[in-house]
Design a protein around this motif. Structure first.
Motif, PDB file in Angstrom:
ATOM      1  N   ALA A 174      23.112 -11.561  12.970  1.00  0.00           N
ATOM      2  CA  ALA A 174      22.578 -11.013  11.725  1.00  0.00           C
ATOM      3  C   ALA A 174      21.165 -10.482  11.924  1.00  0.00           C
ATOM      4  CB  ALA A 174      22.600 -12.073  10.632  1.00  0.00           C
ATOM      5  N   GLY A 175      20.358 -11.188  12.690  1.00  0.00           N
ATOM      6  CA  GLY A 175      19.002 -10.737  12.965  1.00  0.00           C
ATOM      7  C   GLY A 175      18.987  -9.408  13.696  1.00  0.00           C
ATOM      8  N   ARG A 176      19.883  -9.257  14.682  1.00  0.00           N
ATOM      9  CA  ARG A 176      19.955  -7.986  15.414  1.00  0.00           C
ATOM     10  C   ARG A 176      20.403  -6.851  14.503  1.00  0.00           C
ATOM     11  NH1 ARG A 176      22.153 -11.324  19.631  1.00  0.00           N
ATOM     12  NH2 ARG A 176      24.262 -10.755  18.954  1.00  0.00           N
ATOM     13  N   MET A 177      21.330  -7.145  13.595  1.00  0.00           N
ATOM     14  CA  MET A 177      21.821  -6.112  12.690  1.00  0.00           C
ATOM     15  C   MET A 177      20.717  -5.649  11.740  1.00  0.00           C
ATOM     16  SD  MET A 177      25.580  -7.767  12.021  1.00  0.00           S
ATOM     17  CE  MET A 177      25.879  -6.893  10.498  1.00  0.00           C
ATOM     18  N   PRO A 226       0.834  -1.201   0.000  1.00  0.00           N
ATOM     19  CA  PRO A 226       0.000   0.000   0.000  1.00  0.00           C
ATOM     20  C   PRO A 226       0.875   1.259   0.000  1.00  0.00           C
ATOM     21  CG  PRO A 226       0.198  -0.839   2.225  1.00  0.00           C
ATOM     22  CD  PRO A 226       0.929  -1.818   1.340  1.00  0.00           C
ATOM     23  N   PRO A 227       0.280   2.432  -0.191  1.00  0.00           N
ATOM     24  CA  PRO A 227       1.060   3.670  -0.090  1.00  0.00           C
ATOM     25  C   PRO A 227       1.777   3.765   1.258  1.00  0.00           C
ATOM     26  CG  PRO A 227      -1.083   4.116  -1.053  1.00  0.00           C
ATOM     27  CD  PRO A 227      -1.118   2.683  -0.588  1.00  0.00           C
ATOM     28  N   GLY A 228       2.948   4.386   1.225  1.00  0.00           N
ATOM     29  CA  GLY A 228       3.744   4.540   2.441  1.00  0.00           C
ATOM     30  C   GLY A 228       5.174   4.120   2.200  1.00  0.00           C
ATOM     31  N   LEU A 229       5.934   4.040   3.286  1.00  0.00           N
ATOM     32  CA  LEU A 229       7.342   3.645   3.234  1.00  0.00           C
ATOM     33  C   LEU A 229       7.480   2.205   3.719  1.00  0.00           C
ATOM     34  CD1 LEU A 229      10.344   4.510   2.829  1.00  0.00           C
ATOM     35  CD2 LEU A 229      10.350   5.142   5.260  1.00  0.00           C
ATOM     36  N   HIS A 230       8.196   1.408   2.961  1.00  0.00           N
ATOM     37  CA  HIS A 230       8.381  -0.010   3.271  1.00  0.00           C
ATOM     38  C   HIS A 230       9.861  -0.347   3.212  1.00  0.00           C
ATOM     39  CE1 HIS A 230       4.013  -0.496   2.592  1.00  0.00           C
ATOM     40  NE2 HIS A 230       4.212   0.337   1.586  1.00  0.00           N
ATOM     41  N   VAL A 231      10.260  -1.394   3.924  1.00  0.00           N
ATOM     42  CA  VAL A 231      11.645  -1.847   3.891  1.00  0.00           C
ATOM     43  C   VAL A 231      11.666  -3.360   3.735  1.00  0.00           C
ATOM     44  CG1 VAL A 231      11.768  -1.893   6.426  1.00  0.00           C
ATOM     45  CG2 VAL A 231      13.869  -1.870   5.092  1.00  0.00           C
ATOM     46  N   VAL A 232      12.582  -3.833   2.882  1.00  0.00           N
ATOM     47  CA  VAL A 232      12.773  -5.270   2.671  1.00  0.00           C
ATOM     48  C   VAL A 232      14.235  -5.585   2.964  1.00  0.00           C
ATOM     49  CG1 VAL A 232      12.526  -7.217   1.090  1.00  0.00           C
ATOM     50  CG2 VAL A 232      11.035  -5.213   0.842  1.00  0.00           C
ATOM     51  N   VAL A 233      14.464  -6.586   3.804  1.00  0.00           N
ATOM     52  CA  VAL A 233      15.808  -7.062   4.118  1.00  0.00           C
ATOM     53  C   VAL A 233      15.837  -8.565   3.843  1.00  0.00           C
ATOM     54  CG1 VAL A 233      16.325  -5.248   5.814  1.00  0.00           C
ATOM     55  CG2 VAL A 233      15.181  -7.345   6.564  1.00  0.00           C
ATOM     56  N   ASN A 234      16.945  -9.211   4.139  1.00  0.00           N
ATOM     57  CA  ASN A 234      17.031 -10.651   3.887  1.00  0.00           C
ATOM     58  C   ASN A 234      16.073 -11.445   4.766  1.00  0.00           C
ATOM     59  OD1 ASN A 234      20.269  -9.715   3.557  1.00  0.00           O
ATOM     60  ND2 ASN A 234      19.308 -10.747   1.845  1.00  0.00           N
ATOM     61  N   ASP A 235      15.594 -10.848   5.844  1.00  0.00           N
ATOM     62  CA  ASP A 235      14.549 -11.453   6.666  1.00  0.00           C
ATOM     63  C   ASP A 235      13.156 -11.084   6.175  1.00  0.00           C
ATOM     64  OD1 ASP A 235      15.887 -13.093   8.410  1.00  0.00           O
ATOM     65  OD2 ASP A 235      15.894 -11.706  10.100  1.00  0.00           O
ATOM     66  N   GLY A 236      13.065 -10.507   4.979  1.00  0.00           N
ATOM     67  CA  GLY A 236      11.775 -10.269   4.365  1.00  0.00           C
ATOM     68  C   GLY A 236      11.228  -8.874   4.573  1.00  0.00           C
ATOM     69  N   LEU A 237       9.983  -8.695   4.137  1.00  0.00           N
ATOM     70  CA  LEU A 237       9.296  -7.420   4.262  1.00  0.00           C
ATOM     71  C   LEU A 237       9.180  -7.041   5.738  1.00  0.00           C
ATOM     72  CD1 LEU A 237       7.678  -5.124   2.869  1.00  0.00           C
ATOM     73  CD2 LEU A 237       5.644  -6.592   3.076  1.00  0.00           C
ATOM     74  N   ASP A 251       8.462 -15.546   7.374  1.00  0.00           N
ATOM     75  CA  ASP A 251       8.297 -16.763   8.162  1.00  0.00           C
ATOM     76  C   ASP A 251       9.641 -17.467   8.345  1.00  0.00           C
ATOM     77  OD1 ASP A 251       5.567 -16.333   8.355  1.00  0.00           O
ATOM     78  OD2 ASP A 251       5.106 -17.513   6.562  1.00  0.00           O
ATOM     79  N   ASN A 252      10.460 -17.451   7.291  1.00  0.00           N
ATOM     80  CA  ASN A 252      11.798 -18.051   7.357  1.00  0.00           C
ATOM     81  C   ASN A 252      12.813 -16.927   7.514  1.00  0.00           C
ATOM     82  OD1 ASN A 252      10.089 -20.086   5.799  1.00  0.00           O
ATOM     83  ND2 ASN A 252      11.960 -21.246   6.195  1.00  0.00           N
ATOM     84  N   ARG A 253      13.434 -16.841   8.699  1.00  0.00           N
ATOM     85  CA  ARG A 253      14.417 -15.786   8.950  1.00  0.00           C
ATOM     86  C   ARG A 253      15.758 -16.416   9.313  1.00  0.00           C
ATOM     87  NH1 ARG A 253       9.685 -13.565  11.324  1.00  0.00           N
ATOM     88  NH2 ARG A 253      10.277 -14.095  13.457  1.00  0.00           N
ATOM     89  N   THR A 254      16.775 -15.578   9.371  1.00  0.00           N
ATOM     90  CA  THR A 254      18.108 -16.066   9.659  1.00  0.00           C
ATOM     91  C   THR A 254      18.165 -16.770  11.011  1.00  0.00           C
ATOM     92  OG1 THR A 254      20.419 -15.425   9.952  1.00  0.00           O
ATOM     93  CG2 THR A 254      18.765 -13.828  10.652  1.00  0.00           C
TER      94      THR A 254
END
Length: 279
Positions: free
Chosen positions: A163-166, A139-150, A155-158
């Motif tokens: 790395a998760g804390r970073m 939707p409209p707005g600001l979004h961020v995507v990293v290797n842990d997803g949107l 569901d699948n993260r590091t």
């Protein structure tokens, strides 16, 4: 930890603007954005010399093809069978050509990924966990995507706590900084004002916002893993999408003022100086 920030404002003359940072081992060789794929002559992107694909592809549009861009981030989860594995670097190219025909792919042949797929009127994030594909319209707005997803909520993260804390620290620092900055509205087309003028308050943030390269939240980073393994930010892209076209600015020396506008459409792609660092 690759990262993509996406700002969507349907009321703007440039409804979609993207800041994308590529992180990789610095010894992995690549070429700067150009038309590297004869079978897809309209597409522009940096070319990874190890696998031949790209991390970010731009289609300037024309004819029946709307302007668009796609960028790739590696995900976490079960890997594909090595005997049948395909390079994820082909995915951004497929996403902005051939009508974006990703649906027909056998995704079991690809390792997990997150793919930002954008046009001026629509941005989607496709996340493949190794078992399931999730397709989300932003939707409209600001979004961020990293290797842990949107938003870092795949569901699948590091499995790495560090790395998760970073990634969480990066989101926590840079999301509010970009949200508070004046939103850029670059004029698209073959020629325009210098990068610093059109990207305005986003540019110093894209240069790292003054954080040290080894800070937990660093957007522009460099980390020594020993045995000659240096991990770092190897390029930064700023992309603006409008119904009439694309503006693409690129920096091959993240943290520096070495920005240039990549020429698209019928124009020649901007040449790069000799001696580019590999990444």
């Amino acid at each position: 930890m690759c990262t993509a920030f996406v700002s969507i404002d349907p009321r703007s003359t440039t409804p979609v603007v993207v800041l994308a940072v590529r992180d990789e081992y610095v010894t992995r060789s690549w070429l700067p954005p150009d038309r590297h794929w004869p079978s897809r002559p309209a597409l522009v992107g940096g070319r990874d010399l190890q696998a031949g694909g790209t991390w970010l592809a731009v289609n300037p549009g024309g004819g029946t093809e709307p302007p668009g861009m796609a960028c790739l981030l590696n995900g976490f989860g079960p890997a594909a069978d090595p005997a049948m594995r395909m390079s994820r670097g082909d995915l951004p190219l497929l996403a902005v050509s051939d009508g974006g025909a990703l649906e027909a792919l056998d995704l079991a042949r690809y390792d997990p990924f997150h793919l930002v797929r954008a046009q001026a009127d629509e941005v989607r994030v496709l996340s493949w966990s190794g078992r399931e594909l999730r397709d989300r319209l932003l939707p409209p707005g600001l979004h961020v995507v990293v290797n842990d997803g949107l938003e870092g909520e795949a569901d699948n993260r590091t499995s790495s706590q560090r790395a998760g804390r970073m990634m969480a620290a990066r989101i926590g620092h840079f999301r509010p900084r970009l949200a508070a900055a004046r939103r850029p509205e670059p004029t698209v087309g073959p020629a325009g004002r210098p990068t610093g003028e059109v990207w305005d308050q986003w540019l110093p943030i894209a240069a790292g916002d003054g954080l040290e390269l080894d800070a937990p939240a660093a957007l522009i980073q460099r980390r020594d893993f020993g045995d000659g393994r240096i991990w770092g930010s190897t390029s930064v892209s700023l992309v603006a999408l409008a119904p009439s076209g694309v503006r693409y600015d690129f920096n091959s020396a993240p943290g520096s003022a070495d920005w240039h506008q990549v020429r698209l459409g019928g124009q020649a792609v901007a040449a790069q100086p000799a001696g580019l660092p590999t990444a």
